[in-house]
Design a protein around this motif. Structure first.
Motif, short mmCIF file in Angstrom:
data_model
loop_
_atom_site.label_atom_id
_atom_site.label_comp_id
_atom_site.label_asym_id
_atom_site.label_seq_id
_atom_site.Cartn_x
_atom_site.Cartn_y
_atom_site.Cartn_z
N VAL A 55 -6.53 9.97 8.60
CA VAL A 55 -6.00 8.92 7.73
C VAL A 55 -5.12 9.53 6.64
O VAL A 55 -3.99 9.08 6.42
N SER A 100 -4.77 3.80 7.29
CA SER A 100 -6.13 3.44 7.69
C SER A 100 -6.13 2.31 8.70
O SER A 100 -6.83 2.35 9.71
N SER A 116 -11.36 5.95 6.83
CA SER A 116 -11.00 5.66 5.45
C SER A 116 -10.78 6.97 4.71
O SER A 116 -11.26 8.03 5.11
#
Length: 251
Positions: A55, A100, A116
């Motif tokens: 991410v 994300s 995340s």
């Protein structure tokens, strides 16, 4: 696991991050978590990252390419073109949120992984004050304030008591760096998933002084000395405190 720390003080800004990504009996690896987003005569902006590496890497890739404008424009938005750090934090938060969502969609609804990440974003534009932000996985953010001059992400609980007791907005920059390193040492003692090398960035408030980037390696003599001195100081401090009076009959 990760531990990242940012301290915004009267004399400057300090950002620190460890580099450990996996920790086990036979599986220890490192990855740089303190990244330079922009560095030029007009601005110096860096970020410390925690959370899913895919991410945060994707977010940096989006920022490098530039985020798209609205449907009526063909231009792209870059951090270097923002008018101030607040707007830069907003753009970085947008990139983190987009990254994300893209990775979650690619993994599918049944994925058991957490996609995340979070960041500490710090730096300044030329002629403007230093700023420090905590950017959450949703893309929103908060700014560091003098009444609480530090922010943490990752494995925060072991290093926080030291900062709560010893760090103030008026703390000199060299003392703040030492305090931050003690915070990291306390974290590393209690959680093997945080470890050296450590990366540091030091921004003096005085713009005429250069930003310093340092790495504290596994064999750094000063950090070893700091760790041993702090352990000894804790033992001596405990010994200097009177025994609980309600325990006198048990001695």
């Amino acid at each position: 696991m990760t531990y990242c720390l940012g301290m915004l003080l009267k004399d400057g800004l300090v950002m620190m991050a460890d580099t450990r990504t996996n920790a086990g009996v036979d599986n220890i690896s490192s990855y740089k978590k303190l990244h330079i987003i922009e560095q030029s005569e007009e601005c110096t902006i860096i970020a410390c990252t925690a959370g899913n590496l895919s991410v945060t890497q994707s977010a940096f890739a989006l920022l490098k390419e530039g985020l798209e404008e609205d449907e009526d424009s063909d231009g792209r938005r870059f951090v270097r073109d923002m008018p101030n750090m607040h707007r830069a934090a907003s753009l970085v938060g947008e990139a983190l949120h987009l990254a994300s969502d893209e990775i979650k969609d690619a993994a599918g609804e049944n994925s058991q992984y957490s996609f995340s990440g979070s960041m500490l974003l710090g730096g300044r534009f030329k002629g403007r004050p230093l700023r420090l932000f905590h950017i959450y996985k949703e893309g929103n953010f908060i700014s560091c304030q003098p009444d609480r001059p530090f922010m943490q992400i990752g494995e925060t609980k072991y290093g926080k008591p030291m900062l709560d007791r010893a760090l103030e907005y008026e703390t000199p920059l060299d003392d703040a760096v030492k305090t931050g390193l003690v915070s990291f040492d306390s974290t590393m003692r209690s959680n093997l998933s945080v470890g050296r090398p450590l990366d540091l960035a030091i921004f003096p408030t005085n713009e005429s002084k250069a930003v310093r980037f340092l790495r504290i390696e596994e064999t750094d003599e000063y950090f070893d000395l700091l760790s041993s001195k702090w352990a000894l100081a804790l033992v001596e401090a405990r010994a200097s405190i009177p025994m609980p009076p309600f325990m006198e009959n048990d001695r």
